[in-house]
Design a protein around this motif. Structure first.
Motif, short mmCIF file in Angstrom:
data_model
loop_
_atom_site.label_atom_id
_atom_site.label_comp_id
_atom_site.label_asym_id
_atom_site.label_seq_id
_atom_site.Cartn_x
_atom_site.Cartn_y
_atom_site.Cartn_z
N UNK A 95 -9.27 1.59 -4.66
CA UNK A 95 -8.02 1.18 -4.01
C UNK A 95 -8.24 1.01 -2.51
N UNK A 96 -8.92 1.96 -1.88
CA UNK A 96 -9.19 1.87 -0.44
C UNK A 96 -10.06 0.66 -0.10
N UNK A 97 -11.03 0.36 -0.96
CA UNK A 97 -11.88 -0.82 -0.73
C UNK A 97 -11.03 -2.09 -0.77
N UNK A 98 -10.07 -2.15 -1.70
CA UNK A 98 -9.16 -3.30 -1.76
C UNK A 98 -8.35 -3.39 -0.47
N UNK A 99 -7.83 -2.25 0.00
CA UNK A 99 -7.09 -2.26 1.26
C UNK A 99 -7.98 -2.72 2.41
N UNK A 100 -9.23 -2.33 2.36
CA UNK A 100 -10.18 -2.73 3.40
C UNK A 100 -10.35 -4.24 3.46
N UNK A 166 0.75 -11.63 -2.71
CA UNK A 166 0.17 -12.78 -2.01
C UNK A 166 -1.33 -12.60 -1.82
N UNK A 167 -1.75 -11.38 -1.49
CA UNK A 167 -3.16 -11.14 -1.15
C UNK A 167 -4.02 -10.79 -2.37
N UNK A 168 -3.46 -10.13 -3.36
CA UNK A 168 -4.23 -9.65 -4.52
C UNK A 168 -3.68 -10.26 -5.80
N UNK A 169 -3.83 -11.55 -5.94
CA UNK A 169 -3.36 -12.24 -7.13
C UNK A 169 -4.19 -11.82 -8.35
#
Length: 180
Positions: A95-100, A166-169
């Motif tokens: 999850x943190x990597x995705x936020x990164x 919008x960012x993580x389709x």
């Protein structure tokens, strides 16, 4: 022997005229002493400050080995691709990597502890792409000096949902489905 004046006594005691005036206004009760130095911070608040330092540096190994309990759960509310409860360090770090990838940053506003719980209020914003900049609250439960649980509360759930969609389709079907 000469008469001792009030001014001489005050000078001898090292009390300034301002302090004498304040004492006269305050009345006969002695004022409470001001604390010396910084009050001692709750150890769980210190832990969360250090966690944010490691998070800000992108030190995922430190998060895993120094801050997360083996059975950590991290709940992200909402109706978007990153929502849900992450279980264990691997899922939380994914999850943190995705936020990164979205360039998320956090700036602490307030931390307080009561027992095993720490409440964090912070500004969280995205940089890649810009578009989300809101206040977040997190409730951290600490066990044995490690984060055992975190629950994330966005200040504007609708804005968070719209941004994450919008960012993580999601991938197109059938790639989105897991094979069983």
């Amino acid at each position: 022997m000469s008469e001792i004046s009030r001014a001489s006594l005050l000078r001898a005691a090292g009390v300034t005229a301002a302090a004498a005036a304040a004492a006269t206004i305050a009345g006969p009760e002695p004022a409470a002493a001001a604390p010396v130095g910084k009050p001692r911070e709750h150890p769980n608040v210190t832990l969360i400050r250090k966690y944010y330092d490691a998070y800000g540096k992108g030190d995922l190994q430190a998060l895993r080995t120094r801050f997360f309990a083996r059975d950590i759960t991290w709940t992200i509310p909402g109706h978007h691709p990153l929502a849900g409860t992450k279980e264990g360090p691997d899922e939380v770090l994914a999850f943190f990597k995705a936020l990164g990838r979205a360039g998320f940053k956090a700036e602490t506003i307030f931390l307080a502890a009561d027992g095993d719980w720490v409440v964090d209020l912070h500004r969280g914003w995205s940089t890649k792409p810009k578009g989300l900049d809101i206040t977040w609250a997190l409730a951290f439960r600490v066990e044995e000096g490690r984060i055992a649980e975190a629950i994330n509360y966005p200040g504007d759930q609708h804005a968070a949902d719209a941004y994450f969609w919008k960012v993580f389709a999601l991938a197109d079907l059938p790639d989105r489905l897991h094979s069983q």
